[in-house]
Design a protein around this motif. Structure first.
Motif, mmCIF file in Angstrom:
data_model
loop_
_atom_site.group_PDB
_atom_site.id
_atom_site.type_symbol
_atom_site.label_atom_id
_atom_site.label_comp_id
_atom_site.label_asym_id
_atom_site.label_seq_id
_atom_site.Cartn_x
_atom_site.Cartn_y
_atom_site.Cartn_z
ATOM 1 N N SER A 1 2.200 1.713 16.435
ATOM 2 C CA SER A 1 1.281 2.935 16.318
ATOM 3 C C SER A 1 -0.087 1.989 16.241
ATOM 4 O O SER A 1 -0.299 1.116 15.725
ATOM 5 C CB SER A 1 1.294 3.717 15.021
ATOM 6 N N PHE A 2 -1.049 2.282 16.998
ATOM 7 C CA PHE A 2 -2.427 1.941 17.280
ATOM 8 C C PHE A 2 -3.218 2.822 16.896
ATOM 9 O O PHE A 2 -3.128 4.231 17.183
ATOM 10 C CB PHE A 2 -2.586 1.110 18.409
ATOM 11 N N PHE B 1 8.838 2.547 25.240
ATOM 12 C CA PHE B 1 9.379 2.536 26.242
ATOM 13 C C PHE B 1 10.768 2.066 26.129
ATOM 14 O O PHE B 1 11.107 1.255 25.276
ATOM 15 C CB PHE B 1 8.780 1.242 27.249
ATOM 16 N N THR B 2 11.876 2.490 27.127
ATOM 17 C CA THR B 2 13.176 2.327 26.834
ATOM 18 C C THR B 2 13.646 1.385 27.899
ATOM 19 O O THR B 2 13.553 1.687 29.321
ATOM 20 C CB THR B 2 14.357 3.593 27.186
ATOM 21 N N GLY C 1 -0.719 -14.868 17.709
ATOM 22 C CA GLY C 1 -0.734 -13.170 18.056
ATOM 23 C C GLY C 1 -0.810 -12.863 19.546
ATOM 24 O O GLY C 1 -1.022 -11.588 19.946
ATOM 25 N N LEU C 2 -0.673 -13.925 20.363
ATOM 26 C CA LEU C 2 -0.895 -13.352 21.857
ATOM 27 C C LEU C 2 0.632 -13.018 22.242
ATOM 28 O O LEU C 2 1.577 -13.845 22.464
ATOM 29 C CB LEU C 2 -1.320 -14.606 22.740
ATOM 30 N N MET C 3 0.728 -11.810 22.689
ATOM 31 C CA MET C 3 2.102 -11.344 23.047
ATOM 32 C C MET C 3 1.911 -10.791 24.731
ATOM 33 O O MET C 3 0.905 -10.737 25.220
ATOM 34 C CB MET C 3 2.347 -10.198 22.473
ATOM 35 N N ASN C 4 3.088 -10.747 25.182
ATOM 36 C CA ASN C 4 3.161 -10.036 26.942
ATOM 37 C C ASN C 4 3.181 -8.445 26.763
ATOM 38 O O ASN C 4 3.947 -8.061 27.427
ATOM 39 C CB ASN C 4 4.425 -10.629 27.566
ATOM 40 N N ASP C 5 2.395 -7.966 25.768
ATOM 41 C CA ASP C 5 2.498 -6.537 25.598
ATOM 42 C C ASP C 5 1.692 -5.943 26.587
ATOM 43 O O ASP C 5 0.421 -5.394 26.224
ATOM 44 C CB ASP C 5 1.959 -6.242 24.369
ATOM 45 N N PHE C 6 1.957 -5.535 27.746
ATOM 46 C CA PHE C 6 0.916 -5.287 28.840
ATOM 47 C C PHE C 6 0.589 -3.986 28.874
ATOM 48 O O PHE C 6 -0.486 -3.657 29.038
ATOM 49 C CB PHE C 6 1.895 -5.651 30.234
ATOM 50 N N ALA C 7 1.448 -2.876 28.299
ATOM 51 C CA ALA C 7 0.929 -1.504 28.245
ATOM 52 C C ALA C 7 -0.321 -1.334 26.979
ATOM 53 O O ALA C 7 -1.257 -0.970 27.342
ATOM 54 C CB ALA C 7 1.981 -0.754 27.866
ATOM 55 N N ALA D 1 -7.364 -0.334 17.126
ATOM 56 C CA ALA D 1 -7.352 -1.048 15.587
ATOM 57 C C ALA D 1 -6.043 -0.825 15.193
ATOM 58 O O ALA D 1 -5.344 0.151 15.359
ATOM 59 C CB ALA D 1 -8.521 -0.466 14.585
ATOM 60 N N ASN D 2 -5.445 -1.849 14.568
ATOM 61 C CA ASN D 2 -4.286 -1.823 13.666
ATOM 62 C C ASN D 2 -3.061 -1.450 14.562
ATOM 63 O O ASN D 2 -2.271 -0.898 14.243
ATOM 64 C CB ASN D 2 -4.122 -0.785 12.617
ATOM 65 N N ALA D 3 -2.976 -2.082 15.787
ATOM 66 C CA ALA D 3 -1.835 -1.949 16.805
ATOM 67 C C ALA D 3 -0.947 -2.917 16.462
ATOM 68 O O ALA D 3 -0.946 -4.183 15.910
ATOM 69 C CB ALA D 3 -2.500 -2.113 18.390
ATOM 70 N N SER D 4 0.404 -2.252 16.649
ATOM 71 C CA SER D 4 1.698 -3.332 16.351
ATOM 72 C C SER D 4 2.782 -2.800 17.407
ATOM 73 O O SER D 4 2.772 -2.023 17.949
ATOM 74 C CB SER D 4 2.151 -3.031 14.958
ATOM 75 N N VAL D 5 3.626 -3.815 17.782
ATOM 76 C CA VAL D 5 4.780 -3.531 18.623
ATOM 77 C C VAL D 5 5.841 -3.909 17.860
ATOM 78 O O VAL D 5 6.132 -5.089 17.275
ATOM 79 C CB VAL D 5 4.485 -4.646 19.777
ATOM 80 N N LYS D 6 7.006 -3.169 17.844
ATOM 81 C CA LYS D 6 8.351 -3.404 17.465
ATOM 82 C C LYS D 6 9.339 -3.010 18.274
ATOM 83 O O LYS D 6 9.056 -2.505 19.359
ATOM 84 C CB LYS D 6 8.486 -2.581 16.001
ATOM 85 N N TYR D 7 10.650 -3.498 18.015
ATOM 86 C CA TYR D 7 11.686 -3.234 19.007
ATOM 87 C C TYR D 7 12.788 -2.765 18.286
ATOM 88 O O TYR D 7 13.241 -3.250 17.158
ATOM 89 C CB TYR D 7 11.998 -4.682 19.681
ATOM 90 N N ALA D 8 13.484 -1.754 18.832
ATOM 91 C CA ALA D 8 14.614 -1.349 18.056
ATOM 92 C C ALA D 8 15.321 -0.484 18.931
ATOM 93 O O ALA D 8 14.917 0.427 20.067
ATOM 94 C CB ALA D 8 14.161 -0.347 16.901
ATOM 95 N N ASN D 9 16.602 -0.779 19.215
ATOM 96 C CA ASN D 9 17.583 0.123 20.007
ATOM 97 C C ASN D 9 17.275 0.172 21.345
ATOM 98 O O ASN D 9 17.004 1.138 21.984
ATOM 99 C CB ASN D 9 17.676 1.750 19.362
ATOM 100 N N ASN D 10 16.907 -1.130 21.796
ATOM 101 C CA ASN D 10 16.430 -1.330 23.248
ATOM 102 C C ASN D 10 15.279 -0.455 23.742
ATOM 103 O O ASN D 10 15.049 -0.435 24.758
ATOM 104 C CB ASN D 10 17.625 -0.827 24.225
ATOM 105 N N GLN D 11 14.457 -0.370 22.817
ATOM 106 C CA GLN D 11 13.105 0.190 22.972
ATOM 107 C C GLN D 11 12.151 -0.637 22.356
ATOM 108 O O GLN D 11 12.051 -1.524 21.601
ATOM 109 C CB GLN D 11 13.137 1.702 22.256
ATOM 110 N N GLU D 12 10.835 -0.519 23.058
ATOM 111 C CA GLU D 12 9.556 -0.992 22.839
ATOM 112 C C GLU D 12 8.759 -0.053 22.251
ATOM 113 O O GLU D 12 8.211 0.788 23.090
ATOM 114 C CB GLU D 12 8.915 -1.851 23.944
ATOM 115 N N ILE D 13 8.365 -0.427 20.833
ATOM 116 C CA ILE D 13 7.317 0.781 20.492
ATOM 117 C C ILE D 13 6.207 0.262 20.015
ATOM 118 O O ILE D 13 6.016 -0.684 19.104
ATOM 119 C CB ILE D 13 8.131 1.662 19.217
ATOM 120 N N THR D 14 5.080 0.939 20.730
ATOM 121 C CA THR D 14 3.875 0.403 20.140
ATOM 122 C C THR D 14 3.299 1.565 19.594
ATOM 123 O O THR D 14 3.107 2.586 19.940
ATOM 124 C CB THR D 14 2.882 0.278 21.592
ATOM 125 N N THR D 15 2.569 1.186 18.229
ATOM 126 C CA THR D 15 1.905 2.381 17.471
ATOM 127 C C THR D 15 0.548 1.733 16.973
ATOM 128 O O THR D 15 0.511 0.466 17.111
ATOM 129 C CB THR D 15 2.821 2.588 16.263
#
Length: 405
Positions: free
Chosen positions: A30-31, A350-351, A369-375, A391-405
């Motif tokens: 969540s960002f 994203f699924t 901290g450099l990622m290929n988080d294009f969205a 601010a405070n953005a993070s990316v995690k992966y679960a169940n074949n999903q990319e979740i940006t918060t």
């Protein structure tokens, strides 16, 4: 008297050895949205990944030939004194010699990678600890969009001047050469088409190799280095190169380099989406620069950006939502302040995205901290143009999903 001269000559000879040795050694998702505060070089870009077809695997490629590949030429140092010249110049005092040693020299960029280091014991251990590529069905990407993501990331490296681009391409080659076979074997025979950027399995691999290379170069780069730049030659003539000293903008601190790289990539992606869809019904809702719209307006723009990523084949499905500011896990709800999106929290999901494996692997590997988080890169730029910072953005992966918060 003779003894005194001999002692003096021996002392000068010893100092010459030190000087000569020192010179040799020296070359050796969540960002949170918050309120924002109030001569590019032209080079020929050679991007292996931009070719959508290839008849040979990466493991069968040959590194750049020593005859044709650009070679680094050590900088000419007019202050350097050879041992013979030192001994013959007895009038130079020890103070003058110390001054020569203290003269600044042009520094090379990050140490070039070698095939041994790219596939050494440490690299193999790290490789064994990564998640295996998920064998999930993913859509083919739009080739132009895939090239955009790769090329914008490459051009950003060129623009922030962290390493010579000839060295970057060699390092990139060695990393993908070392990583290709283990990745392909994990997927299985015939699952991936090597060289086809529109194939999400190959894009996942090549994006990982590119960002692994970028992360290596961006960690602690020199501010001054040499670069081999191609010279225009006639048809049929051998390519020639000029050695050029490149100096990074001194106002750009090392700690700011990942942020600046992200900014350049995000701008390139957003500009291309606006150029391609701006006059269509699929256009991202226009936000006036610095207008600081409310959360609903921001959410509408993010949702449409996610839709365009889906249209380009980046993932099977995607969604964006406005989250409860307390824990970020409640259902979508309206912001408390209708006139301002500051402190609002958003989530993008994203699924089966094209960066499913590479994102997880880079997240585990990356110290910069450099990622290929294009969205997320694109959203950061969108919010910056609207007058906000993410601010405070993070990316995690679960169940074949990319979740940006």
């Amino acid at each position: 008297m003779i003894r005194r001269h001999l002692v003096l000559l021996l002392a000068l000879y010893s100092l010459a050895l030190c000087c000569n040795g020192a010179a040799a050694f020296s070359n050796a998702k969540s960002f949170r949205v918050v309120a924002a505060g109030a001569g590019h070089k032209s080079r020929i870009v050679v991007l292996h990944a931009a070719h959508h077809q290839s008849s040979a695997d990466d493991t069968e490629e040959s590194p750049p030939s020593s005859e044709n590949a650009p070679r680094k030429i050590p900088p000419r140092n007019n202050n350097y004194l050879s041992r013979r010249r030192w001994i013959s110049t007895t009038s130079i005092s020890a103070i003058a010699a110390a001054a020569v040693l203290s003269q600044p020299q042009t520094a090379l960029a990050a140490p070039p990678l070698t095939s041994e280091v790219a596939d050494n014991f440490s690299a193999r251990v790290e490789r064994s600890l990564r998640p295996k590529p998920a064998k999930v069905l993913r859509p083919r990407m739009n080739l132009d969009f895939a090239v955009l993501l790769m090329r914008s990331s490459y051009n950003a490296v060129d623009e922030i001047d962290i390493v010579s681009m000839d060295q970057f391409q060699r390092d990139f080659f060695l990393i993908r050469q070392a990583e290709y076979k283990p990745y392909a074997d994990s997927l299985g025979l015939g699952v991936m088409q090597q060289g086809d950027l529109a194939d999400p399995n190959y894009f996942d691999f090549i994006s990982f190799a590119q960002y692994a290379t970028i992360s290596r170069e961006i960690g602690n780069p020199q501010s001054v280095f040499e670069e081999q730049q191609p010279v225009e030659v006639g048809e049929g003539e051998l390519q020639k190169f000029n050695t050029v000293v490149v100096k990074r903008d001194p106002s750009l601190a090392i700690s700011d380099l990942p942020r600046r790289h992200t900014e350049i990539v995000g701008n390139a992606i957003l500009d291309k989406l606006i150029e391609k869809f701006g006059e269509t019904a699929s256009a991202i809702p226009k936000i006036e620069p610095g207008s600081r719209p409310n959360a609903d307006t921001v959410l509408a723009a993010i949702k449409q950006m996610v839709n365009l990523f889906i249209v380009q084949g980046f993932a099977w499905e995607g969604s964006a939502s406005l989250l409860n500011d307390n824990d970020g896990r409640q259902q979508q709800q309206q912001s408390t302040n209708k006139d301002d999106a500051a402190s609002a929290q958003f989530s993008i999901t994203f699924t089966s995205p094209a960066t499913l494996w590479s994102g997880q692997s880079l997240k585990a590997k990356n110290n910069s901290g450099l990622m290929n988080d294009f969205a997320l890169k694109t959203v950061r730029v969108m919010m910056s143009r609207a007058g906000y910072n993410v601010a405070n953005a993070s990316v995690k992966y679960a169940n074949n999903q990319e979740i940006t918060t």
